[in-house]
Motif scaffolding. Sequence first.
Motif, PDB file in Angstrom:
ATOM      1  N   MET A  98       1.033  -0.957   0.194  1.00 59.70           N
ATOM      2  CA  MET A  98       0.024   0.069   0.161  1.00 59.70           C
ATOM      3  C   MET A  98       0.351   1.521   0.211  1.00 59.70           C
ATOM      4  SD  MET A  98      -3.016  -1.102   0.053  1.00 59.70           S
ATOM      5  CE  MET A  98      -3.985   0.419   0.066  1.00 59.70           C
ATOM      6  N   GLN A  99       1.921   0.946   0.873  1.00 59.36           N
ATOM      7  CA  GLN A  99       2.665   2.317   0.896  1.00 59.36           C
ATOM      8  C   GLN A  99       3.194   2.300  -0.861  1.00 59.36           C
ATOM      9  OE1 GLN A  99       5.922   1.833   3.580  1.00 59.36           O
ATOM     10  NE2 GLN A  99       6.515   4.567   3.151  1.00 59.36           N
ATOM     11  N   LEU A 100       3.418   1.542  -1.295  1.00 63.67           N
ATOM     12  CA  LEU A 100       4.363   1.598  -2.618  1.00 63.67           C
ATOM     13  C   LEU A 100       3.552   1.847  -3.528  1.00 63.67           C
ATOM     14  CD1 LEU A 100       6.891  -1.537  -2.585  1.00 63.67           C
ATOM     15  CD2 LEU A 100       8.129   1.179  -2.828  1.00 63.67           C
ATOM     16  N   MET A 101       2.243   1.774  -2.988  1.00 57.79           N
ATOM     17  CA  MET A 101       1.229   1.874  -4.624  1.00 57.79           C
ATOM     18  C   MET A 101       0.539   3.604  -4.250  1.00 57.79           C
ATOM     19  SD  MET A 101      -2.812   0.537  -5.161  1.00 57.79           S
ATOM     20  CE  MET A 101      -3.429   0.687  -3.709  1.00 57.79           C
ATOM     21  N   GLN A 102       1.344   3.973  -2.421  1.00 61.60           N
ATOM     22  CA  GLN A 102       0.824   4.768  -3.080  1.00 61.60           C
ATOM     23  C   GLN A 102       1.875   6.077  -3.638  1.00 61.60           C
ATOM     24  OE1 GLN A 102      -1.688   7.712  -0.877  1.00 61.60           O
ATOM     25  NE2 GLN A 102      -2.484   5.497  -0.622  1.00 61.60           N
ATOM     26  N   THR A 103       2.814   5.690  -3.133  1.00 59.28           N
ATOM     27  CA  THR A 103       4.204   6.938  -4.145  1.00 59.28           C
ATOM     28  C   THR A 103       4.544   6.858  -5.564  1.00 59.28           C
ATOM     29  OG1 THR A 103       5.577   5.886  -2.449  1.00 59.28           O
ATOM     30  CG2 THR A 103       6.693   6.224  -3.829  1.00 59.28           C
ATOM     31  N   TYR A 104       3.670   5.448  -5.968  1.00 64.66           N
ATOM     32  CA  TYR A 104       3.986   4.898  -7.730  1.00 64.66           C
ATOM     33  C   TYR A 104       2.974   5.114  -8.149  1.00 64.66           C
ATOM     34  CZ  TYR A 104       8.298   4.308  -5.908  1.00 64.66           C
ATOM     35  OH  TYR A 104      10.677   4.192  -5.577  1.00 64.66           O
ATOM     36  N   GLY A 105       2.046   5.108  -7.717  1.00 64.43           N
ATOM     37  CA  GLY A 105       0.769   4.588  -8.441  1.00 64.43           C
ATOM     38  C   GLY A 105      -0.051   5.890  -8.090  1.00 64.43           C
ATOM     39  N   MET A 197       7.622   3.085 -16.857  1.00 62.61           N
ATOM     40  CA  MET A 197       7.001   2.825 -17.868  1.00 62.61           C
ATOM     41  C   MET A 197       6.618   4.957 -18.355  1.00 62.61           C
ATOM     42  SD  MET A 197       5.628  -0.145 -19.588  1.00 62.61           S
ATOM     43  CE  MET A 197       3.473  -0.240 -18.037  1.00 62.61           C
ATOM     44  N   SER A 198       6.717   5.680 -19.473  1.00 60.09           N
ATOM     45  CA  SER A 198       6.209   6.717 -19.893  1.00 60.09           C
ATOM     46  C   SER A 198       5.031   6.130 -19.195  1.00 60.09           C
ATOM     47  CB  SER A 198       7.077   6.774 -21.127  1.00 60.09           C
ATOM     48  OG  SER A 198       6.440   6.268 -21.785  1.00 60.09           O
ATOM     49  N   GLU A 199       4.485   8.381 -19.563  1.00 55.45           N
ATOM     50  CA  GLU A 199       3.119   7.962 -19.165  1.00 55.45           C
ATOM     51  C   GLU A 199       2.507   7.642 -20.699  1.00 55.45           C
ATOM     52  OE1 GLU A 199       1.854  12.467 -19.200  1.00 55.45           O
ATOM     53  OE2 GLU A 199       1.098  11.870 -17.278  1.00 55.45           O
ATOM     54  N   GLN A 200       3.086   8.117 -21.948  1.00 54.39           N
ATOM     55  CA  GLN A 200       2.303   7.791 -23.623  1.00 54.39           C
ATOM     56  C   GLN A 200       2.063   5.959 -23.396  1.00 54.39           C
ATOM     57  OE1 GLN A 200      -0.028   9.470 -25.277  1.00 54.39           O
ATOM     58  NE2 GLN A 200      -0.490   7.384 -26.450  1.00 54.39           N
ATOM     59  N   GLY A 201       2.925   5.466 -22.590  1.00 55.55           N
ATOM     60  CA  GLY A 201       3.394   3.988 -22.914  1.00 55.55           C
ATOM     61  C   GLY A 201       1.902   3.449 -22.051  1.00 55.55           C
ATOM     62  N   GLN A 202       1.956   3.995 -20.106  1.00 54.24           N
ATOM     63  CA  GLN A 202       0.764   3.323 -19.762  1.00 54.24           C
ATOM     64  C   GLN A 202      -0.227   3.686 -20.351  1.00 54.24           C
ATOM     65  OE1 GLN A 202       1.416   4.962 -15.416  1.00 54.24           O
ATOM     66  NE2 GLN A 202       3.381   5.583 -15.436  1.00 54.24           N
ATOM     67  N   VAL A 203      -0.414   5.224 -21.350  1.00 51.21           N
ATOM     68  CA  VAL A 203      -1.826   4.616 -21.577  1.00 51.21           C
ATOM     69  C   VAL A 203      -2.191   3.413 -22.703  1.00 51.21           C
ATOM     70  CG1 VAL A 203      -3.046   6.537 -23.173  1.00 51.21           C
ATOM     71  CG2 VAL A 203      -2.228   7.324 -20.846  1.00 51.21           C
ATOM     72  N   GLU A 204      -1.102   3.802 -23.434  1.00 55.31           N
ATOM     73  CA  GLU A 204      -1.333   2.698 -23.810  1.00 55.31           C
ATOM     74  C   GLU A 204      -1.843   0.984 -22.957  1.00 55.31           C
ATOM     75  OE1 GLU A 204       2.263   2.841 -26.725  1.00 55.31           O
ATOM     76  OE2 GLU A 204       1.894   4.842 -28.274  1.00 55.31           O
ATOM     77  N   PRO A 248       5.468  -2.226 -27.420  1.00 53.06           N
ATOM     78  CA  PRO A 248       6.680  -2.782 -27.355  1.00 53.06           C
ATOM     79  C   PRO A 248       7.267  -2.389 -26.179  1.00 53.06           C
ATOM     80  CG  PRO A 248       6.538  -1.215 -28.642  1.00 53.06           C
ATOM     81  CD  PRO A 248       5.016  -1.717 -28.684  1.00 53.06           C
ATOM     82  N   GLU A 249       7.072  -0.481 -25.153  1.00 53.51           N
ATOM     83  CA  GLU A 249       7.558  -0.070 -24.712  1.00 53.51           C
ATOM     84  C   GLU A 249       7.065  -1.149 -23.318  1.00 53.51           C
ATOM     85  OE1 GLU A 249       7.462   3.536 -21.267  1.00 53.51           O
ATOM     86  OE2 GLU A 249       6.568   3.916 -22.786  1.00 53.51           O
ATOM     87  N   ALA A 250       6.119  -1.800 -22.842  1.00 47.14           N
ATOM     88  CA  ALA A 250       4.989  -2.501 -21.076  1.00 47.14           C
ATOM     89  C   ALA A 250       6.306  -3.495 -21.871  1.00 47.14           C
ATOM     90  CB  ALA A 250       4.313  -2.781 -21.819  1.00 47.14           C
ATOM     91  N   TYR A 251       6.989  -4.124 -23.276  1.00 50.39           N
ATOM     92  CA  TYR A 251       7.166  -5.588 -23.015  1.00 50.39           C
ATOM     93  C   TYR A 251       8.810  -5.934 -23.051  1.00 50.39           C
ATOM     94  CZ  TYR A 251       9.110  -9.726 -25.266  1.00 50.39           C
ATOM     95  OH  TYR A 251       9.478 -11.346 -25.959  1.00 50.39           O
ATOM     96  N   GLU A 252       9.639  -4.252 -23.221  1.00 51.06           N
ATOM     97  CA  GLU A 252      10.632  -3.989 -23.347  1.00 51.06           C
ATOM     98  C   GLU A 252      10.589  -4.192 -21.392  1.00 51.06           C
ATOM     99  OE1 GLU A 252      14.621  -3.112 -23.131  1.00 51.06           O
ATOM    100  OE2 GLU A 252      13.521  -3.957 -24.909  1.00 51.06           O
TER     101      GLU A 252
END
Length: 307
Positions: A98-105, A197-204, A248-252
């Motif tokens: 939960m702490q990590l999710m708050q920080t990175y999610g 991952m980049s913001e665009q990669g996450q949106v994809e 490709p970004e997520a795969y990498e």
Amino acid sequence: MMKTLRHVMASAALVSTLFVAPLAVAQTAAPAAIPQAEGQGPAMWVIRDADSTLYLFGSFHFLRPDTKWGQSHVDAAFASADEVWFEATDIDDAAQGMQLMQTYGLSPDRPLTSLLTPEDIAALDAALAPMGATAAAFDPMRPWLVSLQLAIVQLTAAGFDPNSGVDKVMLARAASLGKPAKGLESMAEQIRIFSGMSEQGQVEMLRGTLKDLDKGPAQVEALLAAWSTGNTDVMGHEMIDEMKAEQPEAYEALFTRRNANWTRQIKTILDGSGTTFIVVGAGHLVGQDSVQSMLAVEGITAERVTQ
């Protein structure tokens, strides 16, 4: 959805901690019996040198309790191991998760809906309607987190449970047999893979989830059938090829870099002696960029174990 379900079921073990209450496993309790697989069962490989034996077993992180995947030769290999390695051994640490999710999610300064098109928002609203939520309610979350949450909701609704997954079961088995359990990476490292991952990669990634939402359940059943019968060709096509081409970004991030990291660690293990059993998501053991393929480049041969 199918591409995200691949991440959840056979790539990153962390998700069971993020969204599902962990099972409190008594360290001395005997784990429940695993229903025996029909036919060949899930695939396993072995690597041998002069003084080392190393087994590679591909897991599914979410399974139904009645999934048939037990095999006598896997049991024998596990029993022979001096130590057992997993993707991560701290996946039951809910407080850390939960702490990590708050920080990175979370990213309240970059609302989710500000990153999406009107069509994306409409699709997300439709996906969240059964939960009584809207896209706006998820505004504080980063796209990778929303994508995984949608996938896990669908998995749990279909009866899949991380507490029945291979990782949890084998962690409990290692504890009951007094075998040291070690991690190739930590929960924090896994979460940073997604958040890095980049913001665009996450949106994809989120768009792919929304696009395939209705196809998910049937495709998961097909993938589970391939895994439980050791059909690595189907697994490679369904889990790897499409994702490599479309994301490709997520795969990498999820496969190529992690497989390379694990390959380096496996080489170090082989420099020692004894018997080691390694459990990683099944997606890492199929396809052109699999752990075995990377080991082969280093002159290390992994042989399929069939009985």
